[in-house]
Design an enzyme around this catalytic site. Structure first.
Site, PDB file in Angstrom:
ATOM      1  N   ARG A  83       0.849  -1.189   0.000  1.00 16.40           N
ATOM      2  CA  ARG A  83       0.000   0.000   0.000  1.00 16.40           C
ATOM      3  C   ARG A  83       0.884   1.239   0.000  1.00 16.40           C
ATOM      4  NH1 ARG A  83      -2.206   1.328   4.174  1.00 16.40           N
ATOM      5  NH2 ARG A  83      -1.444  -0.172   5.667  1.00 16.40           N
ATOM      6  N   TYR A 100      -1.534  -3.464  -6.929  1.00 23.31           N
ATOM      7  CA  TYR A 100      -1.249  -4.311  -5.757  1.00 23.31           C
ATOM      8  C   TYR A 100      -2.255  -4.145  -4.632  1.00 23.31           C
ATOM      9  CZ  TYR A 100       1.503  -6.973  -2.470  1.00 23.31           C
ATOM     10  OH  TYR A 100       1.920  -7.944  -1.595  1.00 23.31           O
ATOM     11  N   HIS A 135     -10.855  -2.093  11.779  1.00 23.16           N
ATOM     12  CA  HIS A 135      -9.746  -2.936  11.345  1.00 23.16           C
ATOM     13  C   HIS A 135      -9.564  -4.041  12.395  1.00 23.16           C
ATOM     14  CE1 HIS A 135      -5.270  -2.850   9.889  1.00 23.16           C
ATOM     15  NE2 HIS A 135      -5.940  -3.861   9.377  1.00 23.16           N
ATOM     16  N   SER A 157      -0.284  -3.611  12.152  1.00 20.39           N
ATOM     17  CA  SER A 157       0.325  -4.684  11.352  1.00 20.39           C
ATOM     18  C   SER A 157       1.496  -5.310  12.113  1.00 20.39           C
ATOM     19  CB  SER A 157       0.791  -4.182   9.989  1.00 20.39           C
ATOM     20  OG  SER A 157       0.843  -2.817   9.971  1.00 20.39           O
ATOM     21  N   CYS A 162       1.404  -7.765  14.228  1.00 24.28           N
ATOM     22  CA  CYS A 162       1.125  -8.183  15.608  1.00 24.28           C
ATOM     23  C   CYS A 162       0.403  -9.525  15.651  1.00 24.28           C
ATOM     24  CB  CYS A 162       0.268  -7.137  16.319  1.00 24.28           C
ATOM     25  SG  CYS A 162       1.181  -5.641  16.671  1.00 24.28           S
ATOM     26  N   ASP A 168      -9.505  -9.535   9.398  1.00 26.52           N
ATOM     27  CA  ASP A 168      -8.958  -8.192   9.117  1.00 26.52           C
ATOM     28  C   ASP A 168      -9.944  -7.050   9.347  1.00 26.52           C
ATOM     29  OD1 ASP A 168      -6.772  -6.590   8.250  1.00 26.52           O
ATOM     30  OD2 ASP A 168      -7.713  -6.341   6.296  1.00 26.52           O
ATOM     31  N   ARG A 210       2.135 -12.226  -0.429  1.00 27.94           N
ATOM     32  CA  ARG A 210       0.750 -12.452   0.022  1.00 27.94           C
ATOM     33  C   ARG A 210       0.160 -13.749  -0.503  1.00 27.94           C
ATOM     34  NH1 ARG A 210      -1.445  -8.625   3.752  1.00 27.94           N
ATOM     35  NH2 ARG A 210       0.198  -7.077   3.835  1.00 27.94           N
ATOM     36  N   GLY A 229      -0.934 -20.231  20.548  1.00 23.62           N
ATOM     37  CA  GLY A 229      -2.032 -20.990  21.152  1.00 23.62           C
ATOM     38  C   GLY A 229      -2.216 -20.698  22.640  1.00 23.62           C
TER      39      GLY A 229
HETATM   40  O1  O2Y Z   1       0.187  -4.204   1.217  1.00 25.12           O
HETATM   41  C1  O2Y Z   1      -1.003  -4.304   0.887  1.00 25.12           C
HETATM   42  O2  O2Y Z   1      -1.469  -3.773  -0.108  1.00 25.12           O
HETATM   43  C2  O2Y Z   1      -1.890  -5.111   1.682  1.00 25.12           C
HETATM   44  S1  O2Y Z   1      -2.332  -4.301   3.135  1.00 25.12           S
HETATM   45  C3  O2Y Z   1      -3.255  -5.419   4.055  1.00 25.12           C
HETATM   46  C4  O2Y Z   1      -3.692  -6.589   3.485  1.00 25.12           C
HETATM   47  C5  O2Y Z   1      -4.433  -7.470   4.233  1.00 25.12           C
HETATM   48  C6  O2Y Z   1      -4.754  -7.137   5.510  1.00 25.12           C
HETATM   49  N1  O2Y Z   1      -4.335  -5.987   6.063  1.00 25.12           N
HETATM   50  C7  O2Y Z   1      -3.569  -5.136   5.376  1.00 25.12           C
HETATM   51  C8  O2Y Z   1      -3.145  -3.891   6.101  1.00 25.12           C
HETATM   52  O3  O2Y Z   1      -2.359  -3.102   5.620  1.00 25.12           O
HETATM   53  O4  O2Y Z   1      -3.658  -3.695   7.217  1.00 25.12           O
HETATM   54 MN    MN Z   2      -5.252  -5.073   7.752  1.00 24.47          MN
END
Ligand code: O2Y
Ligand code: MN
Length: 596
Positions: free
Chosen positions: A68, A209, A238, A260, A262, A285, A377, A505
């Site tokens: 992102r 992406y 989220h 992210s 965690c 998510d 991914r 777990g």
């Molecule tokens: O890097 C990306 O484009 C994916 S970001 C993402 C994908 C799945 C779940 N959470 C996230 C996030 O950035 O929180």
């Molecule tokens: Mn996410």
């Protein structure tokens, strides 16, 4: 009959972007199979060994298009102050003028896919409809997995149906004779991920992406939906959604927001270590939550698949995720083994002797670079997850007993804290974050990067209004019907840098305590920071944990908290002159509790 509004918009986009052809996505398996086969034939995707990964393909993106792009993500509300201090803002007029120039002819030589999709189970009162127009077959295949797509969605649309208009182009038109690159995209300064909340519209240009391009996910289900949720009195968050079944057969649901890295997907697919406990996955998510007539808060997972980080996922760390991706999965930027399977760092204790890395080059364990991209991914259908709850698509949603907020905090924060009440819980959500480590390029190593509600990049409006919206939601029902709010921290370390808590777990022990609190208010000790477990009552049966570590996990060190309070004070400056009164009050009360 198709909606006139939809047909007119598609026609407008055809005139603007000038695709060679338009294809309607009906949402069938045959279409999906044919699309992937075509991509394999054109060498845009690699089919994995069907004996090892049936129905799976691998895509490799351009090295410049791997995550992102927050710096190119915009909230184009009419007024700058409505986007607030945490979003990039450009006025809708300027943004539309700029992007229209880029969209002009941007789909030349390409196919425009029309993808009607539902976020949430078809026809649920929680659900919302979108239509993504994209020139990317990769995006189309991913949307097919991540959302409910096609004719079944169109069937729900009447002339009056409100839908989010999602326009996406990879930003790489082709003229006659041009060779289409493996992963077409535009340079960073020409990438735009723009939300127009007041227009119910998303325009994305230049990236193919993940969150930049699968517009149902972050752009719609969080940014646009959070704006809708504020106006319609619900929450778009989220958060994972987890179903827990006690040894006595009592069913409870919790949600959890974590920044992210965690382990959100790991927790959503937890394999409980305590005998008799069972956990099932509802979502990993995003959660959409609203109060129903019985006064309780209910949640749905608006998505239909998982777009998870592959790196670090293994049979040890997340067996349910590994089983989910055994078939019917799209892999992006992972390494390819010699027998046509996938691999990424930490998937196995030992790396294979030879791989093709995520950029298509030979790789051996002595190579300097990672074999898979750290943000590689998998896109997999939720229904393939062995831990998926049989009722994960319940259109009525599931009732939430507890909300967890967490972060990666090597010091200061105990294993678990229960908030005194809902407003204190909102305060805890507002201060969550993770310590900056050497893995992040930053001068601030050791400082805490706060990520309120894990929503910093995803709030589609002013962050102060977001906090106030949460506080107002707490007023919509009787206090005893509200979910209790918890702060958890699996990542506390000792002075030698070793994790104090085994995690994974074993986190069921914390969840067991949480549910004992939500059901019976048992075994709590009041401290200045909130209610902590009574260490003598906390279930450690069968868990070999050092007594010193154990004491530290539940300790509240006042000098560390003084530093924490200073850091929170500093963080609250992001709100400028719009710091919500309640956050100011909560911080003052926290200080006072340490001095009384
Ligand atoms: O890097 C990306 O484009 C994916 S970001 C993402 C994908 C799945 C779940 N959470 C996230 C996030 O950035 O929180
Ligand atoms: Mn996410």
């Amino acid at each position: 009959m198709y909606s006139r509004k939809l047909l007119d918009w598609i026609h407008e986009v055809e005139l603007l972007c000038q695709p060679d052809q338009t294809v309607w996505w009906h949402g069938t398996q045959q279409e999906y199979d044919a699309l992937l086969e075509d991509l394999v034939i054109k060498k845009k995707a690699i089919r994995l060994n069907p004996k090892l990964r049936p129905g799976c393909v691998l895509f490799r993106t351009d090295p410049s298009d791997v995550a992102r792009v927050e710096q190119r993500t915009f909230i184009s509300s009419k007024r700058k102050e409505d986007a607030g201090p945490t979003n990039n803002w450009v006025s809708p007029e300027t943004m539309k003028a700029t992007m229209l120039e880029y969209y002009q002819g941007s789909m030349r030589g390409r196919t425009l896919y029309v993808i009607p999709f539902s976020m949430g189970p078809l026809g649920s009162s929680f659900s919302k409809i979108g239509v993504e127009l994209t020139d990317s077959a990769y995006v189309t295949a991913n949307m097919h997995i991540m959302t409910r797509t096609g004719d079944s969605v169109l069937d729900l649309m009447t002339e009056d149906t409100k839908f989010v208009k999602c326009l996406h182009s990879v930003g790489y038109p082709l003229s006659k004779g041009d060779i289409d690159p493996l992963w077409p995209c535009a340079p960073i300064e020409q990438k735009f991920i723009t939300q127009f909340p007041e227009d119910n519209m998303i325009w994305s240009y230049g990236s193919g992406y993940g969150g930049n391009a699968l517009l149902g996910k972050k752009c719609f289900a969080l940014r646009i939906a959070s704006y809708q949720a504020k106006n319609e009195k619900w929450l778009a968050e989220h958060m994972l959604i987890l179903k827990l079944i006690s040894p006595e057969g009592v069913i409870r649901y919790v949600t959890g927001a974590f920044p992210s890295a965690c382990g959100k997907t790991n927790l959503a697919m937890i394999h409980p270590s305590l005998p008799g406990w069972k956990a099932e996955t509802v979502g990993d998510d995003i959660a959409w939550l609203r109060f129903k007539d019985d006064g309780r808060l209910y949640a749905i997972n608006p998505e239909a698949g998982f777009f998870g980080v592959a790196s670090g996922t293994s049979w040890k760390s997340n067996p349910n995720a590994m089983a989910t991706i055994a078939k019917d999965t799209i892999f992006t930027n992972v390494a390819l083994t010699d027998d046509g399977d996938v691999w990424w760092e930490d998937m196995t204790d030992q790396a294979p002797a030879h791989l093709i890395d995520w950029q298509g080059n030979d790789w051996t364990p002595s190579s300097q670079k990672k074999a898979a991209h750290p943000n590689c991914r998998f896109t997999a259908p939720a229904k393939n997850c062995p831990s998926i709850a049989p009722n994960w698509e319940d259109p009525e949603g599931v009732p939430i007993s507890a909300i967890l907020f967490g972060g990666r905090r090597p010091s200061t924060i105990p294993l678990v804290i229960e908030s005194f009440d809902f407003n204190h819980g909102v305060f805890l959500g507002s201060i969550m974050g993770s310590e900056i480590t050497a893995a992040t390029i930053s001068d601030d190593i050791g400082k805490v990067r706060r990520d309120p509600f894990a929503m910093l990049p995803f709030i589609g409006y002013h962050i102060s209004d977001y906090i106030n919206h949460w506080l107002e939601m707490g007023q919509l029902t009787q206090p005893e019907k509200l979910p209790k709010i918890y702060f958890v921290n699996w990542f506390r370390k000792d002075e030698n840098g070793h994790y104090l808590w085994p995690g994974f777990g074993e986190n069921i022990r914390v969840l067991e305590w949480i549910l004992s609190r939500t059901d019976q208010d048992k075994n709590g000790i009041t401290t200045p920071v909130g209610i902590l477990p009574d260490p003598a009552q906390f279930n450690l049966k069968g868990c070999s944990i050092d007594p010193v570590a154990y004491k530290t996990l539940f300790s509240v060190d006042s000098s560390a908290w003084e530093e924490e309070i200073r850091s929170i004070e500093q963080h609250q400056k992001i709100y400028g002159d719009r710091l919500p009164e309640e956050l100011k009050k909560q911080l003052m009360e926290l200080k006072q509790r340490f001095h009384s």
